[in-house]
Scaffold this motif. Structure first.
Motif, PDB file in Angstrom:
ATOM      1  N   LYS A  55       0.834  -1.206   0.000  1.00  0.00           N
ATOM      2  CA  LYS A  55       0.000   0.000   0.000  1.00  0.00           C
ATOM      3  C   LYS A  55       0.866   1.253   0.000  1.00  0.00           C
ATOM      4  N   ASP A  56       1.976   1.214   0.768  1.00  0.00           N
ATOM      5  CA  ASP A  56       2.893   2.359   0.774  1.00  0.00           C
ATOM      6  C   ASP A  56       3.489   2.580  -0.609  1.00  0.00           C
ATOM      7  N   LEU A  57       3.845   1.488  -1.264  1.00  0.00           N
ATOM      8  CA  LEU A  57       4.483   1.576  -2.575  1.00  0.00           C
ATOM      9  C   LEU A  57       3.484   1.831  -3.693  1.00  0.00           C
ATOM     10  N   ASN A  58       2.203   1.647  -3.390  1.00  0.00           N
ATOM     11  CA  ASN A  58       1.143   1.825  -4.389  1.00  0.00           C
ATOM     12  C   ASN A  58       1.391   0.930  -5.607  1.00  0.00           C
ATOM     13  N   ILE A  59       1.604  -0.359  -5.326  1.00  0.00           N
ATOM     14  CA  ILE A  59       1.915  -1.306  -6.393  1.00  0.00           C
ATOM     15  C   ILE A  59       1.070  -2.564  -6.248  1.00  0.00           C
ATOM     16  N   ASP A  60       0.971  -3.303  -7.336  1.00  0.00           N
ATOM     17  CA  ASP A  60       0.510  -4.685  -7.288  1.00  0.00           C
ATOM     18  C   ASP A  60       1.775  -5.517  -7.139  1.00  0.00           C
ATOM     19  N   TRP A  61       2.021  -6.003  -5.935  1.00  0.00           N
ATOM     20  CA  TRP A  61       3.314  -6.623  -5.649  1.00  0.00           C
ATOM     21  C   TRP A  61       3.562  -7.885  -6.458  1.00  0.00           C
ATOM     22  N   ARG A  62       2.483  -8.553  -6.883  1.00  0.00           N
ATOM     23  CA  ARG A  62       2.682  -9.760  -7.694  1.00  0.00           C
ATOM     24  C   ARG A  62       3.270  -9.416  -9.056  1.00  0.00           C
ATOM     25  N   ASN A  63       2.879  -8.267  -9.597  1.00  0.00           N
ATOM     26  CA  ASN A  63       3.484  -7.811 -10.852  1.00  0.00           C
ATOM     27  C   ASN A  63       4.868  -7.218 -10.608  1.00  0.00           C
ATOM     28  N   ALA A  64       5.001  -6.496  -9.490  1.00  0.00           N
ATOM     29  CA  ALA A  64       6.248  -5.773  -9.227  1.00  0.00           C
ATOM     30  C   ALA A  64       7.447  -6.704  -9.115  1.00  0.00           C
ATOM     31  N   ILE A  65       7.282  -7.836  -8.424  1.00  0.00           N
ATOM     32  CA  ILE A  65       8.456  -8.681  -8.203  1.00  0.00           C
ATOM     33  C   ILE A  65       8.885  -9.431  -9.461  1.00  0.00           C
ATOM     34  N   GLN A  66       8.122  -9.289 -10.536  1.00  0.00           N
ATOM     35  CA  GLN A  66       8.551  -9.844 -11.820  1.00  0.00           C
ATOM     36  C   GLN A  66       9.462  -8.883 -12.577  1.00  0.00           C
ATOM     37  N   ASP A  67       9.548  -7.638 -12.082  1.00  0.00           N
ATOM     38  CA  ASP A  67      10.229  -6.566 -12.806  1.00  0.00           C
ATOM     39  C   ASP A  67      11.553  -6.222 -12.121  1.00  0.00           C
ATOM     40  N   GLU A  68      12.663  -6.369 -12.835  1.00  0.00           N
ATOM     41  CA  GLU A  68      13.972  -6.037 -12.263  1.00  0.00           C
ATOM     42  C   GLU A  68      14.050  -4.572 -11.856  1.00  0.00           C
ATOM     43  N   GLU A  69      13.368  -3.716 -12.609  1.00  0.00           N
ATOM     44  CA  GLU A  69      13.409  -2.283 -12.313  1.00  0.00           C
ATOM     45  C   GLU A  69      12.852  -1.991 -10.917  1.00  0.00           C
ATOM     46  N   PHE A  70      11.885  -2.786 -10.487  1.00  0.00           N
ATOM     47  CA  PHE A  70      11.327  -2.630  -9.139  1.00  0.00           C
ATOM     48  C   PHE A  70      12.418  -2.793  -8.087  1.00  0.00           C
ATOM     49  N   PHE A  71      13.271  -3.793  -8.267  1.00  0.00           N
ATOM     50  CA  PHE A  71      14.337  -4.036  -7.300  1.00  0.00           C
ATOM     51  C   PHE A  71      15.464  -3.014  -7.442  1.00  0.00           C
ATOM     52  N   GLU A  72      15.706  -2.541  -8.667  1.00  0.00           N
ATOM     53  CA  GLU A  72      16.696  -1.471  -8.859  1.00  0.00           C
ATOM     54  C   GLU A  72      16.312  -0.253  -8.019  1.00  0.00           C
ATOM     55  N   GLU A  73      15.033   0.098  -8.060  1.00  0.00           N
ATOM     56  CA  GLU A  73      14.565   1.264  -7.313  1.00  0.00           C
ATOM     57  C   GLU A  73      14.519   0.972  -5.817  1.00  0.00           C
ATOM     58  N   LEU A  74      14.118  -0.243  -5.466  1.00  0.00           N
ATOM     59  CA  LEU A  74      13.949  -0.585  -4.054  1.00  0.00           C
ATOM     60  C   LEU A  74      15.275  -0.558  -3.299  1.00  0.00           C
ATOM     61  N   ILE A  75      16.327  -1.096  -3.911  1.00  0.00           N
ATOM     62  CA  ILE A  75      17.614  -1.155  -3.207  1.00  0.00           C
ATOM     63  C   ILE A  75      18.581  -0.085  -3.709  1.00  0.00           C
ATOM     64  N   ALA A  76      18.045   0.976  -4.299  1.00  0.00           N
ATOM     65  CA  ALA A  76      18.890   2.066  -4.795  1.00  0.00           C
ATOM     66  C   ALA A  76      19.871   2.594  -3.748  1.00  0.00           C
ATOM     67  N   PRO A  77      19.492   2.663  -2.449  1.00  0.00           N
ATOM     68  CA  PRO A  77      20.455   3.164  -1.450  1.00  0.00           C
ATOM     69  C   PRO A  77      21.753   2.374  -1.385  1.00  0.00           C
ATOM     70  N   ILE A  78      21.753   1.124  -1.849  1.00  0.00           N
ATOM     71  CA  ILE A  78      22.985   0.339  -1.856  1.00  0.00           C
ATOM     72  C   ILE A  78      24.064   1.041  -2.681  1.00  0.00           C
ATOM     73  N   ALA A  79      23.649   1.702  -3.751  1.00  0.00           N
ATOM     74  CA  ALA A  79      24.605   2.399  -4.615  1.00  0.00           C
ATOM     75  C   ALA A  79      24.613   3.901  -4.374  1.00  0.00           C
ATOM     76  N   ASP A  80      23.471   4.448  -3.987  1.00  0.00           N
ATOM     77  CA  ASP A  80      23.315   5.900  -3.840  1.00  0.00           C
ATOM     78  C   ASP A  80      23.148   6.241  -2.362  1.00  0.00           C
ATOM     79  N   HIS A  81      24.269   6.425  -1.668  1.00  0.00           N
ATOM     80  CA  HIS A  81      24.201   6.735  -0.243  1.00  0.00           C
ATOM     81  C   HIS A  81      25.342   7.660   0.150  1.00  0.00           C
ATOM     82  N   ASP A  82      25.213   8.236   1.334  1.00  0.00           N
ATOM     83  CA  ASP A  82      26.259   9.124   1.838  1.00  0.00           C
ATOM     84  C   ASP A  82      27.557   8.351   2.020  1.00  0.00           C
ATOM     85  N   ARG A  83      28.662   9.024   1.700  1.00  0.00           N
ATOM     86  CA  ARG A  83      29.972   8.404   1.868  1.00  0.00           C
ATOM     87  C   ARG A  83      30.972   9.464   2.315  1.00  0.00           C
ATOM     88  N   ILE A  84      32.014   9.015   2.978  1.00  0.00           N
ATOM     89  CA  ILE A  84      33.164   9.872   3.236  1.00  0.00           C
ATOM     90  C   ILE A  84      34.385   9.184   2.637  1.00  0.00           C
TER      91      ILE A  84
END
Length: 335
Positions: free
Chosen positions: A265-294
């Motif tokens: 509900k937070d994501l406003n998605i049909d999760w059964r369709n979403a988990i078939q899409d790689e782009e869904f996971f790219e966006e979901l775990i984006a912080p793995i690549a895009d995060h604060d660093r020193i």
């Protein structure tokens, strides 16, 4: 021979007047391909950054120093595999890295930089995953387990086999592992006891591990004094860099943390369709690549300071608790 070359770069969606502009020394600009020139300009060494910053016209635009630091980090992220870069001319013609540097009549080489974070590729490159497909299958399976767990009414709905074939593949993999029960008709399913235990265990493990590093979600580091402060509300979130430095499975931990803090509900998605899409996971775990660093040379110092801070805080808390118990005991004796 190129001389007095002026490099002008702007990020996608950035106004032309906000572009990064620098007139390069002959040693950097001469006989260079686009890739070579950019590597020379945005090489992550203090000596190189000093040379380039000395060429910036900060009197005209004081923001150039900050823009340069941002670009240095972008190219460092690209080198580390956290993002992909695409170079375009102002008229949107693609510029290839091995192309020679072409300038306008007034010696300007202008380009638009398109950046795209690639957390899945970065996770495979830095993690324990055999390949991209193995990682995606793991993400799909644990996303499915989690969504079934939090959305009790959804598993009993019929699945359209024509539009959800990849989804059914995930269900079948989990069914083969004994984590999902498939009922009649065959396109309904639910968590098995084993599946329920598995999702509970991985979430508990995630919370237990991350609780040891929560302090690194708010780190304020002063480069001038080398002082580190925690919990100021003004610091950088260095928890992912800390997990990576400590050689923990940052991908799994952060993925499960994100999952535990969200719902379909937070994501406003049909999760059964979403988990078939790689782009869904790219966006979901984006912080793995895009995060604060020193800087890499500083993170170990931050971690050591954080550990000392936690030990001291825990010691002070224990002492206060002992004092409180002693006071309570004295009051009881007096009564």
């Amino acid at each position: 021979m190129i001389s007095d070359l002026t490099l002008q770069i702007r990020l996608q969606n950035m106004k032309s007047e906000d572009a990064f502009i620098v007139t390069l020394p002959t040693s950097i600009a001469n006989n260079a391909s686009v890739k070579d020139m950019l590597n020379r300009v945005f090489r992550v060494t203090e000596e190189n950054k000093y040379v380039i910053k000395s060429c910036l016209d900060i009197h005209t635009n004081p923001d150039l120093l900050d823009i340069y630091d941002v670009l240095v980090q972008i190219f460092a992220d690209n080198k580390a595999g956290r993002c992909s870069l695409k170079f375009l001319s102002p008229d949107h013609t693609e510029i290839h890295p091995n192309d020679p540097v072409y300038t306008t009549a007034d010696g300007i080489f202008s380009m638009v930089l398109e950046q795209r974070y690639t957390p899945l590729d970065y996770a495979v490159r830095t993690g324990t995953w055999e390949d991209r497909n193995t990682l995606i299958e793991w993400l799909q399976e644990y996303a499915l387990l989690y969504f079934i767990n939090v959305e009790d009414e959804l598993p009993n709905r019929l699945i359209n086999l024509d539009t959800c074939s990849k989804f059914i593949d995930v269900v079948n993999r989990l069914h083969g592992k004994g984590m999902v029960d498939v009922s009649n008709p065959p396109n309904t399913f639910s968590l098995s006891n084993k599946g329920q235990c598995e999702i509970n265990d991985v979430l508990d493990h995630m919370q237990a591990q991350l609780s040891q590093y929560n302090i690194f979600e708010d780190v304020l580091y002063d480069k001038d004094t080398n002082e580190v402060e925690f919990g100021t509300g003004r610091g950088a979130n260095l928890i992912i860099q800390t997990l990576e430095t400590e050689r923990l499975d940052a991908v799994s931990l952060i993925f499960l943390k994100i999952m535990s803090e969200t719902s379909p509900k937070d994501l406003n998605i049909d999760w059964r369709n979403a988990i078939q899409d790689e782009e869904f996971f790219e966006e979901l775990i984006a912080p793995i690549a895009d995060h604060d660093r020193i800087d890499e040379c500083l993170i170990n110092q931050v971690i050591e300071t954080g550990v000392s801070y936690m030990i001291q805080t825990e010691k002070e808390f224990s002492e206060m608790e002992m004092i409180h118990k002693a006071q309570t005991f004295d009051e009881t004796v007096i009564k």
